[in-house]
Write an enzyme that holds these catalytic residues in place. Structure first.
Site, PDB file in Angstrom:
ATOM      1  N   TYR A 216       0.847  -1.188   0.000  1.00 58.13           N
ATOM      2  CA  TYR A 216       0.000   0.000   0.000  1.00 58.13           C
ATOM      3  C   TYR A 216       0.886   1.243   0.000  1.00 58.13           C
ATOM      4  O   TYR A 216       0.595   2.241  -0.660  1.00 58.13           O
ATOM      5  CB  TYR A 216      -0.915   0.007   1.233  1.00 58.13           C
ATOM      6  CG  TYR A 216      -1.941  -1.104   1.213  1.00 58.13           C
ATOM      7  CD1 TYR A 216      -3.127  -0.979   0.501  1.00 58.13           C
ATOM      8  CD2 TYR A 216      -1.721  -2.289   1.910  1.00 58.13           C
ATOM      9  CE1 TYR A 216      -4.068  -1.998   0.476  1.00 58.13           C
ATOM     10  CE2 TYR A 216      -2.655  -3.317   1.891  1.00 58.13           C
ATOM     11  CZ  TYR A 216      -3.823  -3.171   1.168  1.00 58.13           C
ATOM     12  OH  TYR A 216      -4.741  -4.181   1.139  1.00 58.13           O
TER      13      TYR A 216
ATOM     14  N   ASN B 217     -12.306  -1.487  -5.007  1.00 52.91           N
ATOM     15  CA  ASN B 217     -12.121  -1.887  -6.404  1.00 52.91           C
ATOM     16  C   ASN B 217     -13.342  -2.689  -6.857  1.00 52.91           C
ATOM     17  O   ASN B 217     -13.630  -3.735  -6.294  1.00 52.91           O
ATOM     18  CB  ASN B 217     -10.834  -2.725  -6.515  1.00 52.91           C
ATOM     19  CG  ASN B 217     -10.679  -3.401  -7.855  1.00 52.91           C
ATOM     20  OD1 ASN B 217     -11.260  -3.001  -8.858  1.00 52.91           O
ATOM     21  ND2 ASN B 217      -9.893  -4.464  -7.874  1.00 52.91           N
TER      22      ASN B 217
ATOM     23  N   CYS C 145      -6.346  -6.289  -7.078  1.00 53.79           N
ATOM     24  CA  CYS C 145      -6.167  -5.748  -5.728  1.00 53.79           C
ATOM     25  C   CYS C 145      -5.628  -6.797  -4.762  1.00 53.79           C
ATOM     26  O   CYS C 145      -5.079  -6.450  -3.716  1.00 53.79           O
ATOM     27  CB  CYS C 145      -7.472  -5.152  -5.211  1.00 53.79           C
ATOM     28  SG  CYS C 145      -8.913  -6.194  -5.395  1.00 53.79           S
ATOM     29  N   HIS C 146      -5.722  -8.072  -5.142  1.00 53.22           N
ATOM     30  CA  HIS C 146      -5.175  -9.138  -4.289  1.00 53.22           C
ATOM     31  C   HIS C 146      -3.646  -9.121  -4.267  1.00 53.22           C
ATOM     32  O   HIS C 146      -3.043  -9.769  -3.426  1.00 53.22           O
ATOM     33  CB  HIS C 146      -5.690 -10.514  -4.752  1.00 53.22           C
ATOM     34  CG  HIS C 146      -5.306 -10.875  -6.136  1.00 53.22           C
ATOM     35  ND1 HIS C 146      -6.010 -10.415  -7.250  1.00 53.22           N
ATOM     36  CD2 HIS C 146      -4.301 -11.640  -6.616  1.00 53.22           C
ATOM     37  CE1 HIS C 146      -5.440 -10.890  -8.351  1.00 53.22           C
ATOM     38  NE2 HIS C 146      -4.397 -11.639  -7.990  1.00 53.22           N
TER      39      HIS C 146
ATOM     40  N   GLU D 199      -1.116 -17.739  -8.996  1.00 55.21           N
ATOM     41  CA  GLU D 199      -0.209 -16.978  -9.854  1.00 55.21           C
ATOM     42  C   GLU D 199       1.252 -17.363  -9.651  1.00 55.21           C
ATOM     43  O   GLU D 199       2.137 -16.846 -10.327  1.00 55.21           O
ATOM     44  CB  GLU D 199      -0.380 -15.474  -9.598  1.00 55.21           C
ATOM     45  CG  GLU D 199      -1.733 -14.954 -10.017  1.00 55.21           C
ATOM     46  CD  GLU D 199      -1.914 -13.472  -9.734  1.00 55.21           C
ATOM     47  OE1 GLU D 199      -0.909 -12.769  -9.436  1.00 55.21           O
ATOM     48  OE2 GLU D 199      -3.057 -13.000  -9.822  1.00 55.21           O
TER      49      GLU D 199
END
Length: 182
Positions: free
Chosen positions: A98, A126, A134-135, A161
């Site tokens: 962040y 989002n 956003c993850h 991922e």
């Protein structure tokens, strides 16, 4: 008129929203701020953008990085849209903090600093989860913090991922293993 459709993912049902041409929403059922931007009156409809989004999600949940993005339409404050545009630049399988995003927004605005909490609020709102990733945002201390869809889903998305999530977990967490197919 706004239109909706549904997608059954390995991590739960997803609701898709569209203005008829672009994707305007993608939420896990029951997530925080679920369908916040969706009009009260919607219609279930089979649209090309929903087919494209389903293809994108099929590819993504099979463990591959999609090589296309459905047309997206973001409607909110300029600040939130700026944050969401930064989210779209986070590479597949990587994370940023962040604080990193706050520093980039401050740079873009030509100011000395920006609140990471303000960034967290924008990230949390989002409206197009997963596609606008956003993850992939973590706390400055390296902890996996917050995700409107739930921390368990965040862990699973990052694992899917290929991100090294073990270094972000404070304690051992069981997570759903998404079966990769193709």
């Amino acid at each position: 008129m706004e239109y909706t459709s549904h997608y059954n993912s390995p991590l739960g049902q997803i609701t898709l929203a569209s203005n008829g041409t672009c994707l305007t929403g993608l939420w896990f059922e029951g997530q925080k701020f679920f369908a916040r931007t969706l009009a009260n009156c919607t219609q279930e409809k089979d649209l090309p953008v929903f087919h494209q989004t389903s293809e994108w999600l099929d590819c993504y949940f099979s463990g591959k990085k999609p090589d296309f993005t459905p047309a997206l339409q973001l409607n909110d404050t300029p600040f939130r849209i700026a944050v969401w545009k930064i989210l779209q630049q986070i590479p597949y399988g990587e994370v940023v903090t962040y604080k990193d995003i706050a520093q980039e927004i401050a740079r873009q605005k030509g100011i000395s600093s920006m609140s990471a909490q303000a960034i967290g609020g924008a990230v949390g709102h989002n409206p197009i989860s997963i596609i606008i990733p956003c993850h992939r945002v973590i706390g400055s201390n390296g902890n996996l913090t917050g995700y409107a869809g739930g921390l368990d889903r965040k862990i699973n998305l990052l694992a899917l991922e290929g991100a090294d999530i073990a270094k972000y977990l404070i304690s051992t967490t069981d997570f759903i293993h998404v079966k990769k197919t193709c």
